[in-house]
Write an enzyme that holds these catalytic residues in place. Structure first.
Site, short mmCIF file in Angstrom:
data_model
loop_
_atom_site.label_atom_id
_atom_site.label_comp_id
_atom_site.label_asym_id
_atom_site.label_seq_id
_atom_site.Cartn_x
_atom_site.Cartn_y
_atom_site.Cartn_z
CE LYS A 49 -4.66 -17.86 13.62
NZ LYS A 49 -4.12 -19.03 12.94
CG HIS B 121 -3.84 7.15 -0.06
ND1 HIS B 121 -3.29 5.92 0.08
CD2 HIS B 121 -4.35 7.49 1.15
CE1 HIS B 121 -3.46 5.49 1.33
NE2 HIS B 121 -4.09 6.43 1.99
CD GLU C 254 -2.74 1.34 2.42
OE1 GLU C 254 -3.41 2.38 2.56
OE2 GLU C 254 -2.81 0.36 3.18
CG ASP D 20 -1.22 -16.47 12.36
OD1 ASP D 20 -1.62 -16.07 11.24
OD2 ASP D 20 -1.72 -17.46 12.93
#
Length: 384
Positions: free
Chosen positions: A214, A379, A85, A289
């Site tokens: 998760k 951006h 990104e 993770d």
């Protein structure tokens, strides 16, 4: 350059991964030329992946330096971030510059426990009460089962949650410098077999989703999972204006209306601008993770006026990171951990503090950009 020539140039003999990749190429009709180019011996990843055919590379940059005044992380750090990104690393660096110019961020860990919550089938509420009583009176027996599975983990607590003919037990463990999910699962399975034998309860699943692993969940937001970390900084108004091109009042209003009110109206379990962004980039870089970024996303960002400046803090209730085992063993990830002095035993709390300050920097920068109407411009200029 042929595949075999490429292998020799990287100093590796032909491996099972190369044979699988060739089979995948034949089956899919796709030449996996770039996927075949990586620097480490495939054997290094044997405990991390099955059916390996190569590696997908993610661009790696650094943000900072950032000054951290933590219990475990002390000094200035260049923080490795892996992302695709555009604008993310630049934004985090901007926030870090403001933090460092303000004397650094204070950070502290308020809880440290990895959880696993199995679900048992019981005969009814009377049986559930009997099982709960057994659990409350037999801590030493359960401790013994845990010790039989690990020399590093320790059972901290076992909370019980009955519901009809289901009984959930939320075990919490100290897992040392490992992230600890596998350690907690193996230890819990051993304890559950003991509970079955002694009480007649039947284990349905070692994970009953009250862990909660998760997935975003209020139980983790309230009680914590992994490390609960808070980071804060007070940024003088002149730094807000000169470095971040916003005002203290505008940042506070943006945080209230966006992160607090907007998130509440949406039913979000995270009250932040984009905490998952920083966590994901740092997790990927350091072999954590990445699926547990979802729990890092439950961050709450708070902004207040503090004299002639802005007080900003983040509360991260579930920072699940380790500095041994898992992906930290891979060579690139090991180097990234070494950049911040977090490779090996005794450094997991230091890493968690760096995670929280990195999130704090990203939150500060993005809130200021949104408050000043500069988010889209940033951006656009940096490739998004």
């Amino acid at each position: 350059m042929s595949q075999d020539t490429g292998l020799r140039n990287r100093g590796r003999e032909r491996s099972d991964a190369d044979d699988r990749r060739k089979a995948a190429e034949d089956l899919t009709g796709t030449k996996l030329e770039e996927i075949s180019k990586y620097s480490f011996d495939p054997k290094a990843a044997e405990k991390n992946i099955e059916n390996m055919i190569g590696a997908v590379q993610v661009p790696l940059g650094f943000a900072g330096p950032v000054r951290i005044n933590g219990e475990h992380a002390k000094g200035e750090f260049l923080v490795p971030l892996a992302t695709t990104e555009g604008a993310l690393v630049a934004s985090v660096s901007r926030g870090m510059s403001a933090i460092t110019s303000s004397g650094g961020a204070r950070v502290m860990i308020f809880g440290d426990a990895m959880t696993r919550a199995p679900v048992f089938r019981v005969n009814g509420i009377d049986h559930a009460a009997e099982v709960i009583e057994w659990i409350s009176k037999n801590r030493k027996k359960m401790d013994g089962e845990v010790k039989g599975t690990t020399s590093h983990g320790k059972l901290i607590s076992a909370e019980t949650f009955p519901n009809g003919r289901s009984l959930f037990v939320r075990f919490a463990y100290d897992t040392g410098d490992a992230m600890g999910m596998n350690m907690a699962t193996i230890a819990t399975e051993a304890v559950c077999r003991l509970i079955e034998k002694e009480t007649g309860a039947s284990l349905v699943s070692v994970s009953g989703n009250m862990c909660t692993d998760k997935k975003p969940a209020w139980i983790n937001a309230i009680e914590g999972r992994g490390k609960t970390v808070l980071a804060e900084v007070t940024v003088p108004s002149d730094i807000i204006e000169k470095k971040l091109h916003a005002s203290v009042a505008s940042v506070i209003e943006t945080n209230i209306r966006k992160n607090l009110i907007g998130s509440s109206m949406a039913g979000s379990l995270g009250h932040n601008a984009h905490a998952a962004n920083m966590a994901a980039a740092l997790y990927i870089a350091t072999g954590q993770d990445p699926a547990q970024v979802v729990e890092a996303s439950m961050t709450m960002t708070v902004c207040e006026s503090a004299g002639n400046g802005l007080y900003i803090s983040v509360r991260m209730p579930a920072v699940e990171v380790g500095t041994v085992g898992g992906g930290t063993r891979l060579p690139c990830q090991s180097e990234a951990l070494s950049m911040i002095g977090c490779l090996g035993p005794g450094r997991s709390k230091k890493l968690a503090e760096i995670v929280a300050v990195t999130v704090l920097a990203g939150e500060l920068s993005t809130l200021a950009a949104q408050a000043s109407g500069q988010l889209g411009k940033a951006h656009s200029e940096l490739g998004r």
